[in-house]
Design a protein around this motif. Structure first.
Motif, short mmCIF file in Angstrom:
data_model
loop_
_atom_site.label_atom_id
_atom_site.label_comp_id
_atom_site.label_asym_id
_atom_site.label_seq_id
_atom_site.Cartn_x
_atom_site.Cartn_y
_atom_site.Cartn_z
N SER A 175 0.85 -1.20 0.00
CA SER A 175 0.00 0.00 0.00
C SER A 175 0.88 1.25 0.00
CB SER A 175 -0.93 0.00 1.21
OG SER A 175 -0.22 0.39 2.36
N GLU A 176 0.26 2.39 -0.17
CA GLU A 176 0.98 3.67 -0.22
C GLU A 176 1.73 3.95 1.08
OE1 GLU A 176 -1.79 6.74 -1.21
OE2 GLU A 176 -2.53 5.65 -2.96
N SER A 177 1.21 3.50 2.20
CA SER A 177 1.83 3.79 3.49
C SER A 177 3.12 2.99 3.72
CB SER A 177 0.84 3.53 4.62
OG SER A 177 0.39 2.20 4.58
#
Length: 135
Positions: A66-68
Motif C-alpha cells: 500500500s501507499e503507506s
C-alpha cells in the motif's frame, strides 16, 4: 523469554500491543503519536524485555504494497539504527482496522467511543499480535 511488541504504524498515530513475558496473552498497550514513537519505545525497552517487534504490513487486495509502506520502510530503518539488537518481523495487516471496529461494536461500545481512532489503532495492533501468536 521476552515480550513481543506489535505496532500498527500510521503517519499520525501508532497503536501498540504487547504480550506477557510467556508470550501467551496479547494486550493493547497504548497509542502514541508517531512523531514520539522512537522515544516511547526507548523508554519502554529500558523497563521491559522485548525480544521481537512486529510491524503491520499493509497490502492491497492484489497483494501489492500500500501507499503507506514507504513511511513504514523509513521507520524500520530508524528502528534498526536505534535498536540494532531487536528482531523485527512483518505481519499482514489487511482488514485489521475493520476487525478492530467490529470488535468495538461487539464489545458494546457506544458510537462516540467507536469514533476514538487511537483506540482503533491500539485494537488493530492487538489483532496483528494475535494473528502472529495464533498462526
Amino acid at each position: 523469554m521476552g515480550r513481543i511488541l506489535a505496532l500498527d504504524f500510521g503517519s499520525k498515530r501508532t497503536g501498540i500491543a504487547v504480550t506477557d513475558e510467556l508470550q501467551i496473552i496479547a494486550s493493547g498497550l497504548t497509542t502514541v503519536s508517531t512523531s514520539d514513537l522512537l522515544a516511547f519505545l526507548q523508554d519502554y525497552f529500558s523497563k521491559e524485555n522485548v525480544e521481537l517487534i512486529l510491524l503491520g504490513e499493509p497490502k492491497q487486495m492484489n497483494n501489492t504494497a500500500s501507499e503507506s509502506e514507504v513511511g513504514i520502510q523509513e521507520f524500520i530503518k530508524k528502528l534498526q539504527e536505534k535498536f540494532p539488537e531487536k528482531k523485527i518481523e512483518r505481519v499482514d495487516e489487511r482488514f485489521t482496522s475493520k476487525m478492530a471496529f467490529q470488535t468495538m461494536i461487539d464489545s458494546g461500545l457506544k458510537k462516540k467511543q467507536r469514533q476514538n481512532k487511537a483506540l482503533v489503532d491500539e485494537i488493530s495492533a492487538t489483532i496483528i499480535l494475535q494473528s502472529y501468536l495464533y498462526k
